[in-house]
Scaffold this motif. Sequence first.
Motif, mmCIF file in Angstrom:
data_model
loop_
_atom_site.group_PDB
_atom_site.id
_atom_site.type_symbol
_atom_site.label_atom_id
_atom_site.label_comp_id
_atom_site.label_asym_id
_atom_site.label_seq_id
_atom_site.Cartn_x
_atom_site.Cartn_y
_atom_site.Cartn_z
ATOM 1 N N VAL A 168 34.099 41.545 45.305
ATOM 2 C CA VAL A 168 34.973 41.961 44.208
ATOM 3 C C VAL A 168 35.708 40.699 43.775
ATOM 4 N N ALA A 169 35.531 40.304 42.532
ATOM 5 C CA ALA A 169 36.162 39.088 42.015
ATOM 6 C C ALA A 169 36.976 39.417 40.772
ATOM 7 N N GLU A 170 38.133 38.775 40.659
ATOM 8 C CA GLU A 170 38.961 38.886 39.461
ATOM 9 C C GLU A 170 38.705 37.650 38.608
ATOM 10 N N VAL A 171 38.362 37.876 37.348
ATOM 11 C CA VAL A 171 38.043 36.785 36.432
ATOM 12 C C VAL A 171 38.990 36.868 35.242
ATOM 13 N N THR A 172 39.482 35.712 34.809
ATOM 14 C CA THR A 172 40.362 35.653 33.644
ATOM 15 C C THR A 172 39.778 34.667 32.641
ATOM 16 N N TYR A 173 39.605 35.128 31.399
ATOM 17 C CA TYR A 173 39.146 34.275 30.296
ATOM 18 C C TYR A 173 40.358 33.897 29.462
ATOM 19 N N PRO A 174 40.388 32.680 28.975
ATOM 20 C CA PRO A 174 41.505 32.272 28.119
ATOM 21 C C PRO A 174 41.449 32.989 26.773
ATOM 22 N N PRO A 175 42.528 32.979 26.005
ATOM 23 C CA PRO A 175 42.518 33.584 24.668
ATOM 24 C C PRO A 175 41.345 33.042 23.841
#
Length: 121
Positions: A36-43
């Motif tokens: 389970v991975a949390e990924v964040t993309y920039p605006p």
Amino acid sequence: MAEGNQANARQAGFAGVTRKTLERLALPGDHRELVVAEVTYPPGGVAPLHRHPVGGVVFIVEGTAESAYGDEAPRQYRAGETLQDRADVPHTLFRNCDPERPLRFLTIYALEPGRAYTMEP
């Protein structure tokens, strides 16, 4: 991270993306682990063309994503919705639709330890 069995496949990614592994669970009687991975993309972030070696589930935590595989029409997914990553089909579009706020999602998949989940085509 693209090592071992995947020496010819490089991990895909781009500047501004963060990925944090929240959970790794060995699957009994199997050589894979559940991740389970949390990924964040920039605006406004847009992923390069890539593929996944196995299917997975994506849960949108915050923001709106737009995604398409192969020649299908793009579809938007909002916070609280899920989509499925497809195995070995070009992921032709994945982007953060918001030019001002990050997109945050969870990716859940089973894969051999050390093998990259997001790879160049």
